[in-house]
Design a protein around this motif. Structure first.
Motif, short mmCIF file in Angstrom:
data_model
loop_
_atom_site.label_atom_id
_atom_site.label_comp_id
_atom_site.label_asym_id
_atom_site.label_seq_id
_atom_site.Cartn_x
_atom_site.Cartn_y
_atom_site.Cartn_z
N SER B 41 0.85 -1.19 0.00
CA SER B 41 0.00 0.00 0.00
C SER B 41 0.89 1.24 0.00
O SER B 41 2.10 1.14 0.12
CB SER B 41 -0.88 0.01 1.25
OG SER B 41 -1.65 -1.15 1.33
N ARG B 45 0.67 7.26 6.95
CA ARG B 45 -0.67 7.72 7.24
C ARG B 45 -0.79 9.19 6.94
O ARG B 45 0.17 9.83 6.58
CB ARG B 45 -0.97 7.48 8.72
CG ARG B 45 -1.21 6.02 9.01
CD ARG B 45 -1.74 5.88 10.43
NE ARG B 45 -2.26 4.53 10.63
CZ ARG B 45 -2.18 3.86 11.77
NH1 ARG B 45 -1.61 4.42 12.81
NH2 ARG B 45 -2.69 2.65 11.87
N THR B 52 -1.96 8.08 0.83
CA THR B 52 -3.15 8.34 0.00
C THR B 52 -3.86 9.61 0.45
O THR B 52 -4.25 10.45 -0.37
CB THR B 52 -4.09 7.13 0.09
OG1 THR B 52 -3.36 5.98 -0.33
CG2 THR B 52 -5.30 7.30 -0.82
N ASP B 53 -4.00 9.77 1.77
CA ASP B 53 -4.69 10.94 2.28
C ASP B 53 -3.98 12.24 1.93
O ASP B 53 -4.62 13.24 1.62
CB ASP B 53 -4.81 10.84 3.80
CG ASP B 53 -6.18 10.35 4.20
OD1 ASP B 53 -7.15 10.75 3.55
OD2 ASP B 53 -6.26 9.56 5.15
N GLU B 115 -13.66 2.88 -7.30
CA GLU B 115 -14.11 1.61 -6.70
C GLU B 115 -14.24 0.56 -7.78
O GLU B 115 -15.24 -0.15 -7.87
CB GLU B 115 -15.42 1.80 -5.94
CG GLU B 115 -16.43 2.62 -6.73
CD GLU B 115 -17.80 2.66 -6.07
OE1 GLU B 115 -17.99 2.03 -5.03
OE2 GLU B 115 -18.69 3.32 -6.65
N PHE B 141 -3.93 -1.85 -4.83
CA PHE B 141 -5.00 -0.84 -4.81
C PHE B 141 -5.34 -0.30 -6.19
O PHE B 141 -6.17 0.58 -6.31
CB PHE B 141 -4.54 0.28 -3.86
CG PHE B 141 -5.36 1.52 -3.78
CD1 PHE B 141 -6.65 1.51 -3.24
CD2 PHE B 141 -4.85 2.75 -4.21
CE1 PHE B 141 -7.38 2.69 -3.14
CE2 PHE B 141 -5.58 3.93 -4.10
CZ PHE B 141 -6.85 3.88 -3.56
N ARG B 155 -10.81 1.98 -0.95
CA ARG B 155 -10.06 1.78 0.28
C ARG B 155 -9.97 0.29 0.62
O ARG B 155 -10.94 -0.44 0.42
CB ARG B 155 -10.71 2.54 1.44
CG ARG B 155 -10.50 4.04 1.35
CD ARG B 155 -9.01 4.37 1.32
NE ARG B 155 -8.77 5.75 0.94
CZ ARG B 155 -8.52 6.72 1.82
NH1 ARG B 155 -8.48 6.47 3.10
NH2 ARG B 155 -8.29 7.95 1.39
N HIS B 217 -10.39 -6.75 3.80
CA HIS B 217 -11.48 -6.19 3.02
C HIS B 217 -12.50 -7.28 2.68
O HIS B 217 -12.13 -8.35 2.22
CB HIS B 217 -10.92 -5.59 1.74
CG HIS B 217 -11.89 -4.72 1.03
ND1 HIS B 217 -12.95 -5.23 0.32
CD2 HIS B 217 -11.98 -3.39 0.93
CE1 HIS B 217 -13.64 -4.23 -0.20
NE2 HIS B 217 -13.07 -3.10 0.15
#
Lengths: 405, 405
Positions: B41, B45, B52-53, B115, B141, B155, B217
């Motif tokens: 990933s 964070r 990603t954020d 998605e 991802f 996500r 997931h």
């Protein structure tokens, strides 16, 4: 469909204020052209997280342990991030934009990772976006091989992306936005009276670009010349037209014929002169010296040879190593580090006698020794001691009256 | 060729010390398996530049002005950067590694940007790298449509990448490395005696995953189940084996049959219960209420209906809006915000009577009201007031003796 390509460098998209100016240039282009293609570099400079340099810094030894293929994968992300951020700005101003990676823009390259050459450009998807009224925002500096490996085109590669797309799309013009107001007659940090040139031929700018006046990537200039794409080098922060680079015939059609013999003075600092002199003719000399350089991967420049001597230049960083190699072969090289290569460029000098003589006049008249000289049909190069280089540039600028419009 | 797939989450690759552990896990896998595929990933964070954020934060309003296609282009860069950084570490330890973007790894998806669903996996290039003795490091991802649009899987999508590759390559096992030591009987922050489970069936973990115990997931669990890929959830910082997730028959072959009825307690906080009660039977009631929810795009859960009443839950954030919508339709909804959905999960409860009765015993015996309840063959859900939720979880954990091995 009348298309313009605009290329924005890393410093042009580094902060909000500059990106605001970028936006204005794009909006302006949309009023004049049917299709606008925008090519961007990675944002910012060393120290900012998405700049190419910062990405390289994520790797131990800047990637020296990693294959070039993987290093390229990493570097392609910088331009993609930059392109999406710019597209976001456009959408916020209600300007619809579609982002393309190099691969998606149809930039097909060979697999020489880190310095890939463009083999083909297939701009179908890009053209389709333009036809739907979208601004096409393309991540510069990158492409993809036929089998989907991502590649980068080397430093300055976004210029190459921009000019290749302009050629493939038959664009009317390519605008290269940068932090200066065009191409100057000399480096304004050295010559106070230096001023931006209105016009330059491809050949002139090719010589300037090769010689340290970092205006445009030399390969980009060659493609522009080959496809006859007019290129404007201009400032992101102003509306000035900057410098128009085109063929001599194109320029003659636009402007009164220029009587000017010399257009600009470029320079490269940090050059070491290497000389090997034999007392008698040595038929092996040239062969042995240049083969040794090739075997050690040293790139040589400014070569002067005679039956019993060889002179050439290398970058200062390699001077000591070169001297050792030559001593190892039994030579006694004369090494002069810290020289400067100063070039007097002008499309008008072709076939005109007396330019070299005027250069000698300007320099030797002021006790600046010319260590070496060479010429092509649009450029004369002289090698001078580094400590006199700035004087040499100023003297030549004044001698050829480059401060006059 | 015996292949293992290892997936490392963003927190597993966030700093040098952790990446050092990741390296050890990869080296260990190379000693046991012929082929090692590593899925990563994005690093770190929120607040760290390549997470990603943080990438989303480069966009105004986190990308709300931008088409999902362009947002996806941006997000794919996070995992690519992370994959190259990890490959660099491997090369420095003389472990040859080849990085693949999702597209290069053969992850083909539909064009539902943000998605996307995987339509096909074509791991030929990946397999070729494994056969050459390379560790294949895959950016999680993400994937690509047939015509080269880059997509993200939503996500938790790296789990999906990992399990899809494991299925396509016929891998022996998938190891999901995370910051906990496996799947716990309950949230250890709430239940002190909670302990990691050695084994779980796919069905159990699917229910746990759907219910807030964020281990894996849900779509990843479904693919693992479908292709019968054993999955280990384990800690990056330890060598413990963590929790093995497999089919019931696979687990029976490995371990003595478990008499345990209940395996774990999961929970979701922040749920609002909505109730609409009519004095008499109203044939229109259900139709009107659920159509209104659908029209406003509100997702409902935990539905209980009777001829004259409707009860369901929504997320707390939507509670007030839902109440207004219902009032606008002439209803007088009873709104209970801040509830918790507590689930008692266990493959062993299928066909066993008395589990619900034991739950009621545990909760009502301690004055915890059950606002609603529902069940499937492996799970019983109860809705309790939020302020009693932690008590409820602890009581149930103790009541079913989950602290015992």
């Amino acid at each position: 469909m009348e298309i313009i390509v605009q290329k924005f460098g890393g410093t042009s998209v580094r902060d909000e204020r500059l990106r605001e100016r970028v936006l204005q240039h794009i909006a302006e282009a949309r009023r004049t052209y049917d299709g606008v293609v925008v090519v961007v570099s990675a944002m910012g400079r060393k120290g900012e997280p998405y700049a190419t340099d910062s990405l390289l810094d994520l790797l131990e030894g800047r990637g020296k342990y990693l294959p070039a293929r993987e290093r390229d994968l990493l570097l392609t992300t910088g331009e993609i991030i930059s392109a999406v951020v710019l597209a976001d700005l456009l959408w916020r101003q209600d300007i619809p934009a579609t982002v393309f990676t190099g691969a998606q823009a149809g930039i097909v390259t060979d697999a020489r990772f880190g310095e890939a050459q463009i083999l083909d450009v297939r701009p179908d998807r890009l053209r389709a976006a333009l036809e739907r009224g979208r601004v096409a925002v393309v991540a510069g500096f990158q492409g993809s091989t036929e089998d989907g490996e991502l590649t980068t085109l080397g430093r300055g590669g976004s210029d190459i992306t921009a000019v290749a797309l302009a050629a493939a799309l038959g664009a009317r013009r390519l605008d290269i936005f940068t932090d200066v107001n065009g191409v100057f007659t000399a480096d304004p940090r050295i010559v106070e009276e230096a001023r931006p040139l209105k016009y330059l031929t491809y050949a002139e700018v090719a010589n300037l670009a090769h010689l340290g006046a970092r205006v445009l990537h030399p390969r980009a200039v060659e493609i522009a010349m080959q496809y006859n794409i007019p290129v404007r080098v201009r400032s992101t922060t102003s509306d000035d037209e900057g410098t128009l680079i085109a063929s001599l015939s194109e320029l003659r059609a636009r402007a009164p014929f220029r009587e000017r013999v010399v257009t600009g003075i470029a320079h490269v600092f940090g050059v070491t002169q290497i000389k090997v002199v034999r007392e008698t003719v040595d038929p092996e000399l040239q062969l042995v010296v240049f083969r040794a350089m090739a075997e050690h991967g040293i790139s040589v420049d400014f070569i002067n040879v005679s039956p019993n001597s060889v002179a050439y230049t290398v970058r200062d960083e390699e001077g000591e190593r070169v001297a050792e190699i030559l001593r190892g072969l039994g030579f006694e090289p004369i090494v002069t580090p810290g020289c400067a290569k100063v070039s007097v460029v002008g499309a008008g000098m072709a076939g005109r006698p007396g330019v070299m003589s005027r250069i000698v006049e300007a320099l030797v008249g002021h006790d600046i020794p010319i260590l070496q000289a060479a010429d092509s049909h649009t450029t004369i190069w002289v090698l001078v001691p580094g400590e006199r280089a700035q004087d040499a540039i100023r003297l030549l600028h004044r001698h050829f009256e480059l401060e006059r419009e």
